[in-house]
Each structure stands twice: as structure tokens, then as C-alpha cells.
Design an enzyme around this catalytic site. Structure first.
Site, PDB file in Angstrom:
ATOM      1  N   LYS A  51       2.739  72.612  44.355  1.00  0.00           N
ATOM      2  CA  LYS A  51       1.333  72.545  44.776  1.00  0.00           C
ATOM      3  C   LYS A  51       0.444  72.016  43.655  1.00  0.00           C
ATOM      4  O   LYS A  51      -0.402  71.144  43.875  1.00  0.00           O
ATOM      5  CB  LYS A  51       0.851  73.936  45.213  1.00  0.00           C
ATOM      6  CG  LYS A  51       1.501  74.418  46.497  1.00  0.00           C
ATOM      7  CD  LYS A  51       1.071  75.845  46.810  1.00  0.00           C
ATOM      8  CE  LYS A  51       1.742  76.354  48.075  1.00  0.00           C
ATOM      9  NZ  LYS A  51       1.329  77.728  48.412  1.00  0.00           N
ATOM     10  N   ALA A  67      -0.548  78.306  43.311  1.00  0.00           N
ATOM     11  CA  ALA A  67       0.042  79.643  43.460  1.00  0.00           C
ATOM     12  C   ALA A  67       0.775  79.738  44.784  1.00  0.00           C
ATOM     13  O   ALA A  67       0.430  79.059  45.752  1.00  0.00           O
ATOM     14  CB  ALA A  67      -1.046  80.716  43.384  1.00  0.00           C
ATOM     15  N   ASP A  68       1.786  80.598  44.809  1.00  0.00           N
ATOM     16  CA  ASP A  68       2.506  80.854  46.045  1.00  0.00           C
ATOM     17  C   ASP A  68       2.987  82.298  46.038  1.00  0.00           C
ATOM     18  O   ASP A  68       3.384  82.824  44.995  1.00  0.00           O
ATOM     19  CB  ASP A  68       3.704  79.918  46.198  1.00  0.00           C
ATOM     20  CG  ASP A  68       4.230  79.933  47.628  1.00  0.00           C
ATOM     21  OD1 ASP A  68       3.635  79.229  48.471  1.00  0.00           O
ATOM     22  OD2 ASP A  68       5.186  80.660  47.902  1.00  0.00           O
ATOM     23  N   THR A  69       2.932  82.935  47.198  1.00  0.00           N
ATOM     24  CA  THR A  69       3.331  84.331  47.335  1.00  0.00           C
ATOM     25  C   THR A  69       4.389  84.464  48.418  1.00  0.00           C
ATOM     26  O   THR A  69       4.273  83.855  49.477  1.00  0.00           O
ATOM     27  CB  THR A  69       2.105  85.212  47.709  1.00  0.00           C
ATOM     28  OG1 THR A  69       1.105  85.046  46.698  1.00  0.00           O
ATOM     29  CG2 THR A  69       2.480  86.677  47.816  1.00  0.00           C
ATOM     30  N   GLY A 104       3.993  83.375  42.269  1.00  0.00           N
ATOM     31  CA  GLY A 104       4.205  82.428  41.176  1.00  0.00           C
ATOM     32  C   GLY A 104       2.937  81.635  40.960  1.00  0.00           C
ATOM     33  O   GLY A 104       2.213  81.330  41.915  1.00  0.00           O
TER      34      GLY A 104
END
Length: 194
Positions: A51, A67-69, A104
């Protein structure tokens, strides 16, 4: 002074950055997410980097935050539910037990053609109370779970099912802002005053 760009359209990440006083613009990534691993930590690091790099192409001088969850239970990664039954399957798996939420973060500090990359992840344990099928379907009918990893939003209606958390609450919501601030500060970048 940095132009700070959040490479996400998540209202929760937006709210978390606003809450700590960061001035930023929103420019979400449009790249297709590619998952090449099954380790939750590696997955969120890879997706956050994808991203951030995608959005970094659009800027010459900026600090881009990707960010990624994801939610993980017994080695199974739970992303956003595809439909009502998928949401039920996920919540049935989570109820009455403990799972992990991973976020992350990748920050790209781009100055012209040069850039530095900072990546890290945070994980927190989340324990749910037991839930009846009726409670699960009632929660699904609220539509809240449909755009959230693991089919729940800890900051919303599912709060009544959360027994305990161990770790950073903001990691579960979608952006560990203290870790973000401290990581960048250790690199000489002050998100709040630069």
C-alpha cells in the site's frame, strides 16, 4: 515539514491519527493486495508495504503511511468477510476463545527519487465471551462486521463481547499510533512537530 499521507481510506485509522494530532491527507492505495505467505506478521508487513509503495509513486516529497490489519486464529488468517455466512463462520470461530489481531505498518519517507522505508508490526490478544448464534446473527445484521478483519470492530457494537485484551488496543482498531510515533522518532522524524 513533511507532507504526511495516509495510504488508507479506513475511518478508524483516520480517527487514530487525528486523535494524536497529526496533520495529514488521505490517498488510499488502489493496488491489488497480493498475499504470498501464511504467517500473519509477514502478511501484514507485506500488505502495508504494498500500500505504501503504491501511494509513494504519486509523490515527490512526502511521508507515506501504509497499514494493514488481520485477525488470526489457530494459524488461520481471517480477513474481511465475503458475505453473511462467512461473517458467521468467523465469529463462531472467535467466540468463547482468544485470537490475535495483527497490524503491520510501513512508512515511506520519500524525498525526490530517494526514499527510506520503515516497517514494523504489532499484535494483540483478544478474548471473546461465549456468543449464541442469535447474538452472532444479530451483530451481523447490524452490518458492522462486513468491512472489518475477523468480522468485528472492537471500537463498535462488538465491544459487549470482548472479555479481555492483552497488548495495544489501537493495534486491534487498525493503527498502533504509539509504536508509529516512537519508531519514527527514533529515526529523527517527529510526526507531531516536523
Amino acid at each position: 515539514m513533511y507532507q504526511i499521507v495516509l495510504a488508507s481510506s479506513s475511518p478508524r485509522r483516520k480517527e487514530l491519527l487525528e486523535r494524536i494530532g497529526v496533520t495529514f491527507t488521505i490517498d488510499p492505495s488502489t493496488s491489488e493486495e497480493i498475499i504470498t505467505d501464511t504467517d500473519p506478521a509477514k502478511v501484514v508487513l507485506s500488505l502495508s508495504k504494498q500500500k505504501a509503495l503504491d501511494v509513494a509513486k504519486r509523490y515527490d516529497n512526502a511521508l507515506i503511511i501504509g497499514a494493514d490489519t488481520i485477525v488470526s486464529k489457530e494459524e488461520q488468517i481471517l480477513g474481511k468477510p465475503k458475505d453473511r455466512e462467512d461473517a458467521f463462520r468467523m465469529l463462531k470461530l472467535l467466540e468463547g476463545d482468544t485470537h490475535q489481531a495483527y497490524t503491520g505498518v510501513t512508512v515511506i519517507n520519500k524525498q525526490g527519487q530517494e526514499y527510506k522505508e520503515y516497517s514494523f508490526y504489532s499484535s494483540s490478544d483478544v478474548s471473546f465471551y461465549p456468543m449464541t448464534d442469535k447474538e452472532i446473527y444479530s451483530y451481523i445484521d447490524s452490518k458492522e462486521p462486513m468491512d472489518k478483519a475477523g468480522a468485528y470492530g472492537i471500537q463498535g457494537k462488538s465491544a459487549v463481547f470482548i472479555k479481555e485484551i492483552k497488548g495495544d488496543y489501537n493495534t486491534i482498531v487498525g493503527l498502533p499510533v504509539a509504536m508509529l510515533y516512537q519508531t519514527l522518532l527514533s529515526e529523527g522524524i517527529d510526526l507531531l512537530h516536523d
